[in-house]
Design an enzyme around this catalytic site. Structure first.
Site, PDB file in Angstrom:
ATOM      1  N   ASP A 108      57.826  31.645  39.799  1.00 46.27           N
ATOM      2  CA  ASP A 108      56.800  32.557  39.302  1.00 46.27           C
ATOM      3  C   ASP A 108      55.837  31.725  38.473  1.00 46.27           C
ATOM      4  O   ASP A 108      56.147  31.329  37.344  1.00 46.27           O
ATOM      5  CB  ASP A 108      57.441  33.656  38.449  1.00 46.27           C
ATOM      6  N   SER A 187      37.557  35.763  43.643  1.00 46.91           N
ATOM      7  CA  SER A 187      37.142  36.939  44.411  1.00 46.91           C
ATOM      8  C   SER A 187      35.677  37.248  44.124  1.00 46.91           C
ATOM      9  O   SER A 187      35.171  36.954  43.031  1.00 46.91           O
ATOM     10  CB  SER A 187      38.000  38.148  44.039  1.00 46.91           C
ATOM     11  N   TYR A 200      41.408  43.713  37.215  1.00 46.21           N
ATOM     12  CA  TYR A 200      41.369  42.723  38.297  1.00 46.21           C
ATOM     13  C   TYR A 200      40.045  41.960  38.254  1.00 46.21           C
ATOM     14  O   TYR A 200      40.023  40.724  38.325  1.00 46.21           O
ATOM     15  CB  TYR A 200      41.525  43.417  39.650  1.00 46.21           C
ATOM     16  N   ASN A 201      38.928  42.682  38.133  1.00 49.13           N
ATOM     17  CA  ASN A 201      37.615  42.034  38.039  1.00 49.13           C
ATOM     18  C   ASN A 201      37.576  41.038  36.882  1.00 49.13           C
ATOM     19  O   ASN A 201      37.068  39.925  37.009  1.00 49.13           O
ATOM     20  CB  ASN A 201      36.525  43.080  37.823  1.00 49.13           C
ATOM     21  N   ALA A 202      38.115  41.473  35.740  1.00 47.37           N
ATOM     22  CA  ALA A 202      38.104  40.616  34.550  1.00 47.37           C
ATOM     23  C   ALA A 202      38.938  39.356  34.761  1.00 47.37           C
ATOM     24  O   ALA A 202      38.546  38.263  34.337  1.00 47.37           O
ATOM     25  CB  ALA A 202      38.625  41.402  33.347  1.00 47.37           C
ATOM     26  N   SER A 203      40.089  39.492  35.420  1.00 41.76           N
ATOM     27  CA  SER A 203      40.954  38.331  35.643  1.00 41.76           C
ATOM     28  C   SER A 203      40.276  37.314  36.552  1.00 41.76           C
ATOM     29  O   SER A 203      40.371  36.105  36.335  1.00 41.76           O
ATOM     30  CB  SER A 203      42.297  38.759  36.233  1.00 41.76           C
ATOM     31  N   LYS A 204      39.571  37.800  37.576  1.00 40.64           N
ATOM     32  CA  LYS A 204      38.890  36.893  38.503  1.00 40.64           C
ATOM     33  C   LYS A 204      37.658  36.261  37.859  1.00 40.64           C
ATOM     34  O   LYS A 204      37.342  35.089  38.110  1.00 40.64           O
ATOM     35  CB  LYS A 204      38.514  37.649  39.783  1.00 40.64           C
TER      36      LYS A 204
END
Length: 349
Positions: A108, A187, A200-204
């Site tokens: 992981d 992404s 998700y947007n923030a992580s990418k």
């Protein structure tokens, strides 16, 4: 005095940068056109035979296809993922496709100790490291206010961001020694955010900024390619995502709401383009190509993106999950044309 100085700087900087861009952009576009038409078709393909490649998130989707493409080019690989059986199946297929040697490492990568272990074991087994492909990721789609277990969503930042940063940190000395490559899967969502994917947007977006900064720090020591794909065949487009309650499961209805009328591309093609582009030293790779203008739109007219996001992804009061995006998909029957069979468990007749 400070206000006057800021006013002067505001005028001067706007004028100077505007004038610079008027000169720079046409020259830059001309150079890129010449490279694409007259230079790139005649470039000798980079020889990857015997190169050592570490791929995270290699048990399915983009990572799986990357393994097959590297195998066809004769590279040796360390494949990393959490699912041992799936990982071994990919490794066996890669060996059949021409990879001289493949090892599998169950880990992981959102855990820094496990990231260090996989890098150390790769270098111990092969003696060096030439490419790191940081590809592990997890998706989630729901409105932010619908989340019922917010603490579970730290997993998304852990896997997407830290799951790339940790392997990069431990691989850096080895990649500097080989003057190697880092390729990272981000992404379009990291550049052009739409509703229902806030975390998700923030992580990418965080990934993109991190690797842009690292590129400036590394200079010519390591080539860094940021892969910015749209929707392609993967567990994500099969509907596997972090749900609002914190569990990871398949939800095709939520997938249809999010992906909607966007066509889903073939992952094999993306993998081919990603590896070839990284070998050429390209800094960014957006595929499919038709996503590229959205980067410019987000920079110059973000209000248009906001309008689209609100109009296509938000629901009217009392209409649960009945977004315009999904209604168009269902009304036109476009799923049968836009979504490959491999991501639809119940293909419409």
């Amino acid at each position: 005095m400070d206000d006057n100085m800021n006013w002067v700087l505001s005028v001067v900087i706007h004028v100077q940068i505007g004038a610079f861009l008027l000169i720079y952009i046409p020259i830059s576009l001309l150079i890129k056109l010449v490279q694409r038409v007259f230079i790139r078709p005649f470039e000798k393909e980079v020889d990857l035979k015997g190169k050592i490649v570490l791929i995270t998130g290699a048990s399915s989707g983009i990572g799986e296809q990357l393994a097959y493409q590297y195998a066809r080019k004769g590279a040796c690989m360390a494949l990393v993922a959490r699912r041992e059986d799936a990982l071994k199946a990919v490794a066996e297929a890669a060996l059949c496709l021409g990879a001289p040697d493949v090892i599998t490492l169950t880990a992981d990568v959102s855990n820094h100790d496990e990231s260090k272990r996989v890098v150390d074991q790769t270098v111990k087994h092969f003696g060096q490291l030439d490419h790191l492909f940081a590809n592990a990721g997890i998706w989630g789609t729901c409105l932010f206010e619908e989340i019922t277990n917010i603490t579970a969503f730290t997993k998304m930042m852990d896997v997407n961001f830290w799951g790339s940063v940790y392997p990069t940190y431990y691989a850096l000395p080895h990649l500097k020694a080989s003057k190697g490559n880092i390729i990272v899967t981000t992404s379009v969502a990291g550049r052009v955010p739409t509703a229902r994917m806030s975390i998700y947007n923030a992580s990418k977006a965080a990934m993109i900024r991190f690797y842009e900064t690292l590129r400036s720090e590394m200079g010519s020591q390591i080539k860094i390619t940021i892969l910015i794909p749209g929707y392609v065949v993967s567990e994500l487009t099969k509907g596997k995502a972090l749900q609002k309650g914190g569990q990871v499961e398949i939800n095709e209805d939520a997938r249809d709401t999010q992906v909607g009328i966007f066509p889903v591309g073939q992952t094999k093609k993306l993998a081919q383009i990603a590896i070839d582009s990284a070998c050429r030293g390209e800094e960014y790779v957006t595929w499919p190509d038709w996503y590229k203008p959205f980067h410019l739109l987000m920079s110059l007219a973000p209000e248009i993106i906001n309008w689209y996001s609100s109009s296509f992804y938000m629901t009217k009061s009392g209409e649960k999950n009945s977004t315009l995006n999904k209604r168009i998909l269902e009304a036109t029957g476009a799923k049968r044309f836009l979504y490959p069979d491999s991501i639809c468990s119940n293909r419409e007749s």
